[in-house]
Design a protein around this motif. Structure first.
Motif, PDB file in Angstrom:
ATOM      1  N   THR A 112       0.826  -1.202   0.000  1.00 54.00           N
ATOM      2  CA  THR A 112       0.000   0.000   0.000  1.00 54.00           C
ATOM      3  C   THR A 112       0.862   1.255   0.000  1.00 54.00           C
ATOM      4  O   THR A 112       0.627   2.185  -0.780  1.00 54.00           O
ATOM      5  N   VAL A 150      -3.532   0.543  -2.474  1.00 52.09           N
ATOM      6  CA  VAL A 150      -4.523  -0.439  -2.021  1.00 52.09           C
ATOM      7  C   VAL A 150      -4.894  -1.395  -3.147  1.00 52.09           C
ATOM      8  O   VAL A 150      -5.275  -2.545  -2.893  1.00 52.09           O
ATOM      9  N   GLN A 187      -4.560  -5.050  -1.412  1.00 58.99           N
ATOM     10  CA  GLN A 187      -5.742  -5.864  -1.120  1.00 58.99           C
ATOM     11  C   GLN A 187      -5.544  -7.329  -1.491  1.00 58.99           C
ATOM     12  O   GLN A 187      -6.239  -8.210  -0.964  1.00 58.99           O
ATOM     13  N   GLY A 193      -4.299  -2.235   7.607  1.00 64.05           N
ATOM     14  CA  GLY A 193      -4.777  -1.218   6.678  1.00 64.05           C
ATOM     15  C   GLY A 193      -4.572   0.184   7.218  1.00 64.05           C
ATOM     16  O   GLY A 193      -4.205   1.103   6.472  1.00 64.05           O
ATOM     17  N   LEU A 203     -10.708  -2.295   3.005  1.00 64.86           N
ATOM     18  CA  LEU A 203      -9.874  -3.483   3.199  1.00 64.86           C
ATOM     19  C   LEU A 203     -10.539  -4.475   4.149  1.00 64.86           C
ATOM     20  O   LEU A 203     -10.456  -5.691   3.949  1.00 64.86           O
ATOM     21  N   VAL A 231     -13.143  -6.279   2.148  1.00 61.85           N
ATOM     22  CA  VAL A 231     -12.497  -7.237   1.242  1.00 61.85           C
ATOM     23  C   VAL A 231     -12.118  -8.498   2.015  1.00 61.85           C
ATOM     24  O   VAL A 231     -12.248  -9.624   1.502  1.00 61.85           O
TER      25      VAL A 231
END
Length: 262
Positions: A29, A63, A67, A116, A163, A166
């Motif tokens: 990220t 991201v 992810q 995250g 995130l 996800v």
């Protein structure tokens, strides 16, 4: 529930790949976001003031890759137990299947949210350092990135929530499919192939409809801080679409877990 949470946390933290995957979430990220930020400067615009670059979205673009590590972590949290046969021990210790899945969801999501948050903070810090050197200065209409700015705070916090959702999507499909490769393929197809399919549709109306329901396209609308009127879907509505996908996956996983292991 407390014992189930403790058991799931113990399982997750004692698997060496979990720490590496969380580190990958943070590293990818920050690094990709920094690389993309460094590649854009105001010299590419007619004038610095007319650039209209969404710098917040730019610095959070890492991201897109980070992810993937989230998906792998979430899927393995379920499928590893089926691969090793440990799921039988888990279900013997906690007969309530719903409790098992909720405990896994809580532990995995909390871990992803922590990673995250670190990734988003690192990306904003890197962007704050890089952007002025590329012409994105306050004099040109780009104040330093700060979470005291409501759109920036919404984009940053929304990215962390993205995130987490996800992770739930991966966990739910992992519980439903029970196969690592199959679950990974399913989640990554939803995230990365759906936007490509939408972009290839020739009819603008249908293209817009597909973009509104594609989980990644809709979910990452939360990162936008400029040109919101040009988005196929609003920031919070888009995150709601991803939440619907994640909720459906978790429900499917819970049903399969209950029916097949009862």
């Amino acid at each position: 529930m407390r014992q189930a949470l403790a058991a799931e946390w113990t399982k997750l933290r004692t698997v060496s790949s979990a720490a590496w995957l969380v580190a990958a979430v943070v590293g990818c990220t920050v690094l990709l976001g920094s690389a993309m930020t460094a590649s854009v400067d105001t010299s590419q615009c007619p004038s610095p003031a007319s650039c209209q670059e969404d710098t917040v979205r730019l610095v959070l673009a890492g991201v897109w890759v980070g992810q993937v590590a989230v998906v792998v972590l979430a899927v393995l949290a379920v499928t590893n137990e089926y691969d090793t046969g440990m799921i039988q021990t888990t279900l013997a210790a906690t007969p309530r299947r719903g409790t098992v899945l909720l405990a896994k969801a809580a532990v995995v999501t909390a871990t992803v949210l922590a990673g995250g948050t670190a990734g988003v903070i690192g990306s904003l810090a890197a962007g704050r350092a890089i952007l002025p050197g590329n012409g994105f200065t306050e004099a040109n209409g780009y104040p330093p990135l700060s979470v005291t700015d409501e759109p920036t705070l919404r984009a940053a916090g929304g990215t962390v929530l993205y995130l987490g959702l996800v992770a739930l999507l991966g966990l739910g499909l992992g519980a439903a499919v029970r196969d690592t490769a199959g679950a990974l393929l399913g989640v990554l197809t939803l995230l990365y192939v759906a936007p490509v399919v939408a972009a290839l549709v020739g009819d603008p109306a249908w293209q817009a409809r597909l973009q509104k329901v594609a989980p990644m396209t809709a979910g990452l609308a939360i990162q936008a801080t400029r040109g919101l009127e040009r988005l196929p879907i609003g920031p919070w509505a888009g995150l709601g679409v991803l939440a619907a996908w994640a909720g459906t996956a978790m429900l499917l996983g819970a049903v399969v877990l209950q029916v097949r292991d009862a």
